[in-house]
Design an enzyme around this catalytic site. Structure first.
Site, PDB file in Angstrom:
ATOM      1  N   PRO A   1      36.711  27.076  34.231  1.00 27.94           N
ATOM      2  CA  PRO A   1      37.679  26.918  33.141  1.00 27.94           C
ATOM      3  C   PRO A   1      38.079  25.459  32.947  1.00 27.94           C
ATOM      4  O   PRO A   1      38.425  24.769  33.899  1.00 27.94           O
ATOM      5  CB  PRO A   1      38.881  27.759  33.580  1.00 27.94           C
ATOM      6  CG  PRO A   1      38.656  28.094  35.002  1.00 27.94           C
ATOM      7  CD  PRO A   1      37.230  27.836  35.350  1.00 27.94           C
ATOM      8  N   GLU A   2      37.986  24.993  31.706  1.00 30.47           N
ATOM      9  CA  GLU A   2      38.407  23.633  31.369  1.00 30.47           C
ATOM     10  C   GLU A   2      39.818  23.676  30.787  1.00 30.47           C
ATOM     11  O   GLU A   2      40.370  24.753  30.549  1.00 30.47           O
ATOM     12  CB  GLU A   2      37.426  23.037  30.351  1.00 30.47           C
ATOM     13  CG  GLU A   2      36.010  22.864  30.884  1.00 30.47           C
ATOM     14  CD  GLU A   2      35.800  21.511  31.551  1.00 30.47           C
ATOM     15  OE1 GLU A   2      36.686  20.643  31.484  1.00 30.47           O
ATOM     16  OE2 GLU A   2      34.721  21.323  32.135  1.00 30.47           O
TER      17      GLU A   2
ATOM     18  N   HIS B   1      37.482  41.754  43.753  1.00 28.40           N
ATOM     19  CA  HIS B   1      37.956  40.369  43.757  1.00 28.40           C
ATOM     20  C   HIS B   1      39.318  40.199  43.088  1.00 28.40           C
ATOM     21  O   HIS B   1      39.710  39.078  42.771  1.00 28.40           O
ATOM     22  CB  HIS B   1      36.919  39.450  43.113  1.00 28.40           C
ATOM     23  CG  HIS B   1      35.608  39.462  43.842  1.00 28.40           C
ATOM     24  ND1 HIS B   1      35.483  38.985  45.131  1.00 28.40           N
ATOM     25  CD2 HIS B   1      34.383  39.917  43.484  1.00 28.40           C
ATOM     26  CE1 HIS B   1      34.229  39.135  45.525  1.00 28.40           C
ATOM     27  NE2 HIS B   1      33.544  39.705  44.542  1.00 28.40           N
TER      28      HIS B   1
ATOM     29  N   ARG C   1      34.686  33.571  43.712  1.00 26.74           N
ATOM     30  CA  ARG C   1      34.281  32.472  44.606  1.00 26.74           C
ATOM     31  C   ARG C   1      35.442  31.898  45.410  1.00 26.74           C
ATOM     32  O   ARG C   1      35.243  31.123  46.327  1.00 26.74           O
ATOM     33  CB  ARG C   1      33.590  31.372  43.788  1.00 26.74           C
ATOM     34  CG  ARG C   1      32.311  31.898  43.162  1.00 26.74           C
ATOM     35  CD  ARG C   1      31.623  30.854  42.338  1.00 26.74           C
ATOM     36  NE  ARG C   1      31.174  29.718  43.126  1.00 26.74           N
ATOM     37  CZ  ARG C   1      30.587  28.638  42.615  1.00 26.74           C
ATOM     38  NH1 ARG C   1      30.393  28.563  41.307  1.00 26.74           N
ATOM     39  NH2 ARG C   1      30.204  27.658  43.384  1.00 26.74           N
TER      40      ARG C   1
END
Ligand SMILES: [Zn+2]
Length: 280
Positions: free
Chosen positions: A2-3, A93, A112
């Site tokens: 994500p930016e 997750h 992750r």
């Protein structure tokens, strides 16, 4: 990953569901993400009311009554998913679940586990180790051509590397650094200290413009920033140069057969995409 524009759309997507709401139940399903979660994390959040949600660089800041702020970074793969009713089965997750008094739940899912969550005294937020070194917000009042020129004037690195330095501008990221340099017409290899005056004005404008256009595109592609499946803040991008090696430049009529078009080079181990005709 994500930016900044995605993080901003996540913040805007969260607001109607969290602002003013009480966190009636917080479920913590593992002791750590990228770092250990704070001591008594769920207990400290439970019963708190959300006063407001802001963004600093790519950090999400959830201000709570009681004087603490929840700091959250999505890392590489972190997602916030809104479940209107907290009845649906959790996914493997889903590491933290925030349930509000309306029965809605926000789930933090991160395969992750490079995401970060911390609880910080709100009045000490600016001195937090992850925030204290950050430079001006690209969309804030303290970022313009003059301040950008001043912070570049002693830098002998490339302008591309300087734009990725969080002290120069906070949270810009590789993709938007490439895009901003393209729209400013500046070569990514140019020495940072040469970006002064009109060049710095153009670059500061381009940085704001590429981010604002991405945020607007994200908002218009999502129904009030929430996708149909409840995911907050991700959207399709259309880039001018990023990831477009050997494709035609959107601005020039370059001959691809003669070696024209977008080029890629590696700077500080990151790919840079640029048009050698437009960017000088
Ligand atoms: Zn071009």
């Amino acid at each position: 990953m994500p930016e900044l524009p995605e993080v901003e759309t996540v913040v805007r997507g969260l607001r109607p569901h969290l602002e003013g709401r009480k966190l009636v139940r917080v479920l913590q399903r593992r002791p750590d993400l990228r770092f250990p979660l704070p001591e008594n994390f769920a207990e400290r959040l439970q019963g708190r009311r959300v006063l407001g949600i802001d963004r600093r660089a790519k950090y999400i800041l959830v201000r709570l009554d009681g004087g603490e702020t929840l700091l959250c970074h999505l890392g590489m793969s972190g997602r916030l998913v809104l479940a209107p009713n907290n009845g649906e089965p959790l996914e493997p997750h889903d590491h933290v679940v925030f349930e509000t008094e309306t029965g809605a739940a926000i789930r933090f899912n991160d395969a992750r586990r490079f995401g970060i969550m911390d609880l910080v005294a709100s009045d000490a937020l600016a001195s937090h180790k992850l925030l204290c070194h950050l430079g001006p917000e690209p969309l804030g009042n303290r970022f313009d051509g003059k301040t950008l020129a001043a912070s570049l004037k002693d830098r002998r690195t490339s302008i591309k590397a300087a734009l990725l330095d969080q002290k120069v501008v906070a949270g810009l990221g590789n993709i938007y650094a490439c895009e901003a340099l393209f729209f400013a017409g500046l070569s990514p290899r140019r020495r940072a200290y040469t970006v002064q005056g009109g060049r710095a004005e153009r670059l500061a404008w381009a940085v704001r413009d590429v981010l604002l256009r991405a945020i607007a595109a994200g908002g218009s592609s999502l129904r009030d920033y929430v996708q149909a499946d409840g995911e907050l803040g991700y959207f399709q991008h259309h880039w001018a140069v990023y990831d477009r090696e050997a494709q035609a430049c959107p601005d020039c009529t370059c001959d691809l057969r003669a070696g024209g078009g977008i080029r890629r080079l590696v700077q500080s181990a990151r790919s840079t995409f640029y048009c050698p005709t437009r960017q000088r």
